[in-house]
Design an enzyme around this catalytic site. Structure first.
Site, PDB file in Angstrom:
ATOM      1  N   GLU A 337       0.875  -1.166   0.000  1.00 26.21           N
ATOM      2  CA  GLU A 337       0.000   0.000   0.000  1.00 26.21           C
ATOM      3  C   GLU A 337       0.911   1.214   0.000  1.00 26.21           C
ATOM      4  O   GLU A 337       1.552   1.517   1.001  1.00 26.21           O
ATOM      5  CB  GLU A 337      -0.919  -0.027   1.217  1.00 26.21           C
ATOM      6  CG  GLU A 337      -2.049   0.995   1.144  1.00 26.21           C
ATOM      7  CD  GLU A 337      -1.652   2.342   1.700  1.00 26.21           C
ATOM      8  OE1 GLU A 337      -1.285   3.224   0.873  1.00 26.21           O
ATOM      9  OE2 GLU A 337      -1.690   2.521   2.912  1.00 26.21           O
ATOM     10  N   CYS A 371      -3.168   8.338   4.034  1.00 26.22           N
ATOM     11  CA  CYS A 371      -2.950   7.724   2.723  1.00 26.22           C
ATOM     12  C   CYS A 371      -4.189   7.818   1.854  1.00 26.22           C
ATOM     13  O   CYS A 371      -4.096   7.797   0.626  1.00 26.22           O
ATOM     14  CB  CYS A 371      -2.513   6.261   2.885  1.00 26.22           C
ATOM     15  SG  CYS A 371      -3.647   5.263   3.861  1.00 26.22           S
TER      16      CYS A 371
END
Length: 630
Positions: A337, A371
């Site tokens: 990720e 994020c």
């Protein structure tokens, strides 16, 4: 029906237990009372047994002194992770790391020294991996019920100690209490609850559908623990980023070696310590959870270890590529990720006042260090000016500071945003804003480092609004990870979709509009892993989390993420072993007697099973029968 009502609603006060002086008395009266109380007693015993075996077990984990808002320590000038090299007094009194390095831990909001942690080297990392491997041998034999009890105990402790946990996270990362409550506590509680309620269902043995040829077989998938897995996580949410991979890994039957960011070693050690305490109280070996504290140049001892069977990485694209390359040495599977440049498309005629609070939270939550934070607001030209004015007005009122800086009124300062984790990227951020202005963007507020008047920390960046940014400008293409709102105009929906898809990232996105059907149509056109419609970031909780393109690959969270931590094993058995089992027809048995006959047999079998139309299948049956009789 009358008998049913009699059984259910028989008045106990009319019972004649001795069957005397009543011509209507019956043994049923006695049996009714006996059965009722016996059933209640059995239920009571069973309920107590279930609570004794499955209920949460309380445990205590001492609070760190630095979590107290009145705590004070040495203020480090120009605090950074290597401040101990400039200020040797920051090292422990009994300094003796055997040649190993240290990491300076400090409060970025106030520059207060927390501790100087001894960094792991390759040898200590290898030792921790081996301890995890040895402990996992017994842990993988635990039942899902036993693992659920661990999750319940952790959930109980977290709920009861949420304020303390929030203060620890605030002290180490500079965030606010509200940001900690939303990003640390609520999300972690939700993931624990999902594992308790649905984790076993995701990992229980599955029976798969078969076809006619395999109808006499039973096909099953079992999900076995991988062994020792690893998670290398970022610093923006120290509690959640540590607990999330740990609870998923141990619920799947694995041991885990967690490599925390150097920026939040102090809090991570304490948060993981709570899990250790929970495991010990429940009688399990706490070595199934190991924490690694090291500099990046030592991380290959983890990523290249043959004992690590899976790696979850959350961080930058640059480091993620290095992790993926290192993992190829032993073909270790990796989930990456790597952040994103998440757009929020605001469709025409959207009620701006209705949704502006969500956009503010999506941009400035945790000082923009998310994020899946909203990095680009893509708004229709007709509503652009209105949205720009709304945002600049609200952003100008944002207050920055530390919620753990003591005040006369108490420790909770009225602040909207905390500090960033460090000031390492401030020059880059200021340069990006300056370049955007040079390219024609409008910046009426923010864009520079914030020199706080009452907090000693040097990690504050001004809340910024950048308007009229060009879609292909650098500020619109790179991940900012900062309290910066970026507005981009569009004239039609196709252009908005093109702009949204116009970066190398593809993590998450949002679509806002008055018509949900149109929002869904737009969402389906976006090149990313997750989309929220008329909301922000809600896909994070208990769904497979991950992206496409340069945002990485693989998923964590939800059933897909949990199964990624296991080895799916297919097992095929005979459905009726006493009646039907596989045998090799003589025409196909080695040594083959006739190539023509064997080919006709297989050809006929294929026609019988898969030909288009009943006539062709019947011809296949005839060919199969003829070949087998020759």
């Amino acid at each position: 029906m009358h008998s049913l009502f009699y059984v259910l609603f028989h008045p106990l006060n009319t019972l004649n237990l001795w069957l005397e002086d009543d011509p209507n008395a019956s043994i049923v009266d006695v049996l009714y009372l006996f059965t009722t109380f016996s059933a209640f007693g059995i239920w009571l015993v069973f309920d107590r047994y279930q609570k004794a075996v499955n209920s949460a077990v309380p445990f205590r984990h001492p609070a760190p002194e630095a979590a107290d808002p009145n705590w004070h320590s040495r203020v480090i000038p120009n605090a950074n992770l290597r401040s101990h090299l400039q200020v040797p007094d920051l090292l422990p009194l009994q300094f003796g790391g055997g040649g190993r390095d240290y990491i300076t831990c400090f409060d970025p909001a106030n520059s207060l020294h927390l501790t100087s942690a001894l960094a792991d080297d390759a040898r200590s990392i290898e030792a921790k991996i081996k301890r995890a491997k040895n402990a996992q041998i017994k842990w993988c034999e635990t039942s899902f019920g036993e693992r659920r009890r661990v999750m319940r105990s952790l959930l109980k402790w977290l709920v009861e100690n949420q304020e303390l946990c929030a203060r620890v996270a605030c002290r180490d990362s500079g965030k606010t209490m509200v940001d900690a409550a939303l990003g640390e506590i609520l999300t972690t509680c939700s993931k624990l609850e999902w594992l308790i309620n649905h984790g076993e269902r995701a990992l229980q043995t599955e029976t798969r559908y078969s076809n006619l040829m395999m109808s006499y077989k039973k096909s099953q998938i079992i999900y076995e623990p991988k062994g020792v897995v690893s998670a290398i996580v970022s610093w923006n949410y120290p509690l959640h980023n540590a607990w999330s991979p740990i609870i998923a890994s141990i619920f799947a039957g694995n041991a885990i070696v967690l490599k925390a960011s150097e920026h939040v070693i102090w809090s991570t050690e304490w948060f993981v310590g709570a899990i250790h305490k929970c495991l010990e109280v429940l009688g399990y070996d706490a070595d199934i959870v190991q924490t690694v504290c090291c500099w990046p140049d030592q991380a290959e001892a983890l990523t290249k270890s043959p004992l690590i069977k899976h790696i979850t990485f959350i961080g930058s694209e640059e480091v993620g590529r290095k992790v993926a390359m290192a993992a190829t040495e032993h073909l270790t599977p990796v989930t990456l990720e790597l952040g994103g440049k998440d757009p929020a498309i605001i469709l025409p005629d959207t009620d701006l006042q209705k949704w502006v609070s969500i956009w503010m939270r999506g941009i400035f939550q945790n000082s923009g260090q998310n994020c899946i934070g909203i990095e680009r607001l893509i708004v229709h030209s007709e509503q652009y000016d209105e949205l720009y004015d709304i945002l600049t007005d609200r952003v100008a009122k944002l207050r920055f500071g530390s919620v753990l800086a003591p005040t006369r009124e108490g420790y909770i300062n009225t602040v909207d945003c905390g500090s960033m984790i460090s000031n390492d990227r401030f020059n880059v951020l200021e340069e990006l804003v300056f370049q955007a202005q040079e390219d024609g963007a409008r910046v009426d507020i923010g864009g520079k480092e914030l020199l706080h008047t009452s907090c000693e920390g040097r990690s504050y960046f001004q809340a910024t609004v950048v308007g009229d940014a060009r879609p292909n400008s650098r500020i619109a293409q790179v991940e900012l990870f900062a309290p910066i709102a970026l507005l981009i105009r569009y004239d039609d929906i196709d252009e908005a979709i093109t702009i949204a898809n116009g970066t190398r990232y593809g993590l998450g996105a949002s679509v806002f509009g008055p018509h949900q059907d149109l929002c869904i149509e737009v969402a389906k056109e976006l090149h990313c892993g997750m989309v929220s419609v008329n909301d922000f970031g809600v896909f994070y909780v208990n769904l497979p989390f991950g992206g496409t393109k340069s945002s990485g690959y693989g998923r964590f969270g939800g059933p897909e993420g949990l199964r990624a931590l296991t080895n799916p094993k297919a097992i095929v058995t005979d459905r009726w072993p006493s009646f039907v089992q596989t045998s090799i027809p003589k025409v196909l048995d080695y040594p083959i007697r006739s190539l023509v006959r064997s080919w006709d047999f297989v050809h006929g079998l294929t026609m019988l099973l898969y030909a288009d139309g009943y006539r062709a299948r019947f011809n296949g049956l005839l060919q199969l029968t003829k070949a087998s009789r020759r």
